[in-house]
Motif scaffolding. Structure first.
Motif, PDB file in Angstrom:
ATOM      1  N   THR A   1       0.827  -1.208   0.000  1.00  0.00           N
ATOM      2  CA  THR A   1       0.000   0.000   0.000  1.00  0.00           C
ATOM      3  C   THR A   1       0.860   1.257   0.000  1.00  0.00           C
ATOM      4  OG1 THR A   1      -1.726  -1.184   1.188  1.00  0.00           O
ATOM      5  CG2 THR A   1      -1.841   1.220   1.236  1.00  0.00           C
ATOM      6  N   ILE A   2       1.902   1.253   0.800  1.00  0.00           N
ATOM      7  CA  ILE A   2       2.818   2.399   0.836  1.00  0.00           C
ATOM      8  C   ILE A   2       3.466   2.610  -0.532  1.00  0.00           C
ATOM      9  CG2 ILE A   2       5.013   3.221   1.797  1.00  0.00           C
ATOM     10  CD1 ILE A   2       4.136   1.960   4.474  1.00  0.00           C
ATOM     11  N   HIS A   3       3.842   1.511  -1.174  1.00  0.00           N
ATOM     12  CA  HIS A   3       4.510   1.622  -2.472  1.00  0.00           C
ATOM     13  C   HIS A   3       3.565   2.024  -3.602  1.00  0.00           C
ATOM     14  CE1 HIS A   3       8.663   0.845  -1.713  1.00  0.00           C
ATOM     15  NE2 HIS A   3       8.338  -0.131  -0.888  1.00  0.00           N
ATOM     16  N   GLN A   4       2.269   2.050  -3.337  1.00  0.00           N
ATOM     17  CA  GLN A   4       1.338   2.581  -4.328  1.00  0.00           C
ATOM     18  C   GLN A   4       1.479   4.103  -4.432  1.00  0.00           C
ATOM     19  OE1 GLN A   4      -0.635   0.765  -6.429  1.00  0.00           O
ATOM     20  NE2 GLN A   4       0.447  -0.965  -5.530  1.00  0.00           N
ATOM     21  N   VAL A   5       2.074   4.719  -3.409  1.00  0.00           N
ATOM     22  CA  VAL A   5       2.253   6.171  -3.384  1.00  0.00           C
ATOM     23  C   VAL A   5       3.695   6.558  -3.710  1.00  0.00           C
ATOM     24  CG1 VAL A   5       2.062   8.229  -1.932  1.00  0.00           C
ATOM     25  CG2 VAL A   5       0.413   6.383  -1.685  1.00  0.00           C
ATOM     26  N   LEU A   6       4.643   5.774  -3.227  1.00  0.00           N
ATOM     27  CA  LEU A   6       6.058   6.074  -3.469  1.00  0.00           C
ATOM     28  C   LEU A   6       6.412   5.856  -4.947  1.00  0.00           C
ATOM     29  CD1 LEU A   6       7.656   4.406  -0.314  1.00  0.00           C
ATOM     30  CD2 LEU A   6       7.239   6.837  -0.723  1.00  0.00           C
ATOM     31  N   PRO A   7       7.430   6.539  -5.444  1.00  0.00           N
ATOM     32  CA  PRO A   7       7.732   6.453  -6.878  1.00  0.00           C
ATOM     33  C   PRO A   7       8.597   5.269  -7.316  1.00  0.00           C
ATOM     34  CG  PRO A   7       9.189   8.036  -5.857  1.00  0.00           C
ATOM     35  CD  PRO A   7       8.223   7.571  -4.787  1.00  0.00           C
ATOM     36  N   PHE A   8       9.170   4.499  -6.392  1.00  0.00           N
ATOM     37  CA  PHE A   8      10.162   3.487  -6.769  1.00  0.00           C
ATOM     38  C   PHE A   8       9.660   2.474  -7.787  1.00  0.00           C
ATOM     39  CE2 PHE A   8      11.208   4.432  -2.193  1.00  0.00           C
ATOM     40  CZ  PHE A   8      12.228   5.327  -2.482  1.00  0.00           C
ATOM     41  N   GLN A   9       8.531   1.837  -7.516  1.00  0.00           N
ATOM     42  CA  GLN A   9       8.044   0.807  -8.428  1.00  0.00           C
ATOM     43  C   GLN A   9       7.632   1.404  -9.765  1.00  0.00           C
ATOM     44  OE1 GLN A   9       4.795  -1.258  -6.597  1.00  0.00           O
ATOM     45  NE2 GLN A   9       3.298   0.305  -7.076  1.00  0.00           N
ATOM     46  N   TYR A  10       7.172   2.647  -9.760  1.00  0.00           N
ATOM     47  CA  TYR A  10       6.765   3.299 -11.005  1.00  0.00           C
ATOM     48  C   TYR A  10       7.978   3.666 -11.854  1.00  0.00           C
ATOM     49  CZ  TYR A  10       2.357   3.440  -8.575  1.00  0.00           C
ATOM     50  OH  TYR A  10       1.223   3.083  -7.899  1.00  0.00           O
ATOM     51  N   MET A  11       9.082   4.003 -11.202  1.00  0.00           N
ATOM     52  CA  MET A  11      10.322   4.256 -11.946  1.00  0.00           C
ATOM     53  C   MET A  11      10.760   2.986 -12.664  1.00  0.00           C
ATOM     54  SD  MET A  11      12.501   6.487  -9.232  1.00  0.00           S
ATOM     55  CE  MET A  11      12.004   8.111  -8.744  1.00  0.00           C
ATOM     56  N   ALA A  12      10.771   1.889 -11.923  1.00  0.00           N
ATOM     57  CA  ALA A  12      11.177   0.609 -12.511  1.00  0.00           C
ATOM     58  C   ALA A  12      10.231   0.205 -13.632  1.00  0.00           C
ATOM     59  CB  ALA A  12      11.218  -0.470 -11.427  1.00  0.00           C
ATOM     60  N   GLN A  13       8.938   0.374 -13.411  1.00  0.00           N
ATOM     61  CA  GLN A  13       7.962  -0.026 -14.419  1.00  0.00           C
ATOM     62  C   GLN A  13       8.094   0.812 -15.685  1.00  0.00           C
ATOM     63  OE1 GLN A  13       3.876   0.062 -13.096  1.00  0.00           O
ATOM     64  NE2 GLN A  13       3.086  -0.600 -15.073  1.00  0.00           N
ATOM     65  N   ALA A  14       8.282   2.117 -15.555  1.00  0.00           N
ATOM     66  CA  ALA A  14       8.422   2.987 -16.727  1.00  0.00           C
ATOM     67  C   ALA A  14       9.641   2.591 -17.554  1.00  0.00           C
ATOM     68  CB  ALA A  14       8.513   4.445 -16.296  1.00  0.00           C
ATOM     69  N   VAL A  15      10.750   2.334 -16.883  1.00  0.00           N
ATOM     70  CA  VAL A  15      11.976   1.959 -17.598  1.00  0.00           C
ATOM     71  C   VAL A  15      11.819   0.578 -18.231  1.00  0.00           C
ATOM     72  CG1 VAL A  15      14.424   1.421 -17.337  1.00  0.00           C
ATOM     73  CG2 VAL A  15      13.478   3.457 -16.248  1.00  0.00           C
ATOM     74  N   ARG A  16      11.329  -0.391 -17.459  1.00  0.00           N
ATOM     75  CA  ARG A  16      11.158  -1.756 -17.989  1.00  0.00           C
ATOM     76  C   ARG A  16      10.258  -1.783 -19.207  1.00  0.00           C
ATOM     77  NH1 ARG A  16      10.071  -3.735 -12.429  1.00  0.00           N
ATOM     78  NH2 ARG A  16      12.092  -4.324 -11.646  1.00  0.00           N
ATOM     79  N   PRO A  51       2.431   4.902 -14.427  1.00  0.00           N
ATOM     80  CA  PRO A  51       3.774   5.229 -13.929  1.00  0.00           C
ATOM     81  C   PRO A  51       4.219   6.639 -14.324  1.00  0.00           C
ATOM     82  CG  PRO A  51       3.776   3.037 -14.860  1.00  0.00           C
ATOM     83  CD  PRO A  51       2.436   3.642 -15.179  1.00  0.00           C
ATOM     84  N   PHE A  52       3.878   7.053 -15.521  1.00  0.00           N
ATOM     85  CA  PHE A  52       4.269   8.386 -15.971  1.00  0.00           C
ATOM     86  C   PHE A  52       3.522   9.467 -15.200  1.00  0.00           C
ATOM     87  CE2 PHE A  52       5.526   5.607 -19.374  1.00  0.00           C
ATOM     88  CZ  PHE A  52       6.747   6.131 -19.774  1.00  0.00           C
ATOM     89  N   ALA A  53       2.264   9.218 -14.874  1.00  0.00           N
ATOM     90  CA  ALA A  53       1.478  10.180 -14.103  1.00  0.00           C
ATOM     91  C   ALA A  53       2.022  10.319 -12.686  1.00  0.00           C
ATOM     92  CB  ALA A  53       0.008   9.754 -14.079  1.00  0.00           C
ATOM     93  N   VAL A  54       2.329   9.193 -12.058  1.00  0.00           N
ATOM     94  CA  VAL A  54       2.871   9.232 -10.690  1.00  0.00           C
ATOM     95  C   VAL A  54       4.224   9.931 -10.673  1.00  0.00           C
ATOM     96  CG1 VAL A  54       3.719   7.820  -8.777  1.00  0.00           C
ATOM     97  CG2 VAL A  54       1.584   7.211  -9.917  1.00  0.00           C
ATOM     98  N   LEU A  55       5.084   9.599 -11.634  1.00  0.00           N
ATOM     99  CA  LEU A  55       6.399  10.235 -11.686  1.00  0.00           C
ATOM    100  C   LEU A  55       6.284  11.729 -11.973  1.00  0.00           C
ATOM    101  CD1 LEU A  55       8.502   7.531 -13.545  1.00  0.00           C
ATOM    102  CD2 LEU A  55       8.420   8.032 -11.104  1.00  0.00           C
ATOM    103  N   ALA A  56       5.353  12.105 -12.832  1.00  0.00           N
ATOM    104  CA  ALA A  56       5.150  13.534 -13.100  1.00  0.00           C
ATOM    105  C   ALA A  56       4.699  14.264 -11.838  1.00  0.00           C
ATOM    106  CB  ALA A  56       4.128  13.717 -14.220  1.00  0.00           C
ATOM    107  N   ALA A  57       3.841  13.621 -11.049  1.00  0.00           N
ATOM    108  CA  ALA A  57       3.383  14.243  -9.794  1.00  0.00           C
ATOM    109  C   ALA A  57       4.545  14.408  -8.811  1.00  0.00           C
ATOM    110  CB  ALA A  57       2.274  13.398  -9.169  1.00  0.00           C
ATOM    111  N   TRP A  58       5.368  13.365  -8.648  1.00  0.00           N
ATOM    112  CA  TRP A  58       6.528  13.458  -7.752  1.00  0.00           C
ATOM    113  C   TRP A  58       7.525  14.493  -8.258  1.00  0.00           C
ATOM    114  CZ3 TRP A  58       7.893  11.727  -3.024  1.00  0.00           C
ATOM    115  CH2 TRP A  58       7.055  10.795  -2.423  1.00  0.00           C
ATOM    116  N   CYS A  59       7.741  14.536  -9.557  1.00  0.00           N
ATOM    117  CA  CYS A  59       8.671  15.510 -10.143  1.00  0.00           C
ATOM    118  C   CYS A  59       8.170  16.936  -9.897  1.00  0.00           C
ATOM    119  CB  CYS A  59       8.816  15.233 -11.636  1.00  0.00           C
ATOM    120  SG  CYS A  59      10.038  16.262 -12.447  1.00  0.00           S
TER     121      CYS A  59
END
Length: 146
Positions: A94-109, A123-131
């Motif tokens: 649940t915590i990782h649904q908010v943190l960007p780590f898994q989305y970074m990996a998913q976007a690159v993969r 993943p791009f939406a979450v990363l854009a929000a964190w950025c």
């Protein structure tokens, strides 16, 4: 801020490329590189840089060191980058649904080994929000007047 971010993106690019080349050679990867690979990697690099700058500007140097070491430890040991998320306890998933780590990996993969059903947008939406959050916090701290 722009020169800071640009410097870190330029410094990090050779390591990113070399790491990818070594992975392809060592693990005999078959890449299906999408045209979205460069934007995805740029967004990941920009997100990490802006969040890092926000932490650095918001905290004292000792606190910044502690937080960055904690992030590295959590990202490498307790995030779904090197293993599937379902191997984590539910509360950590649940915590990782908010943190960007898994989305970074998913976007690159997904942009390097494009799945048949295409590249996911979340993943791009979450990363854009964190950025954006990293940029806003950094700019706010840099431009405030005491």
């Amino acid at each position: 801020l722009v020169s800071d971010v640009t410097t870190w993106l330029i410094v990090g690019t050779p390591g990113l490329i070399l790491g990818l080349v070594v992975a392809v050679l060592r693990f005999d990867l078959n890449l299906r590189v999408s045209w979205m690979a460069v934007p995805a990697m740029s967004l990941v690099a920009l997100t990490t840089t802006t969040v890092g700058l926000a932490i650095a500007y918001a905290a004292t140097p000792p606190v910044t060191n502690m937080v960055t070491q904690l992030i590295v430890f959590i990202a490498l040991m307790f995030s779904p980058i090197n293993f599937p998320a379902d191997r984590l306890p539910e509360w950590l998933q649940t915590i990782h649904q908010v943190l960007p780590f898994q989305y970074m990996a998913q976007a690159v993969r997904e942009t390097l080994t494009t799945p048949l059903d295409g590249i996911a947008a979340p993943p791009f939406a979450v990363l854009a929000a964190w950025c954006t959050a990293g940029l806003v916090i950094t700019l706010r701290i840099m431009t405030r007047r005491d």
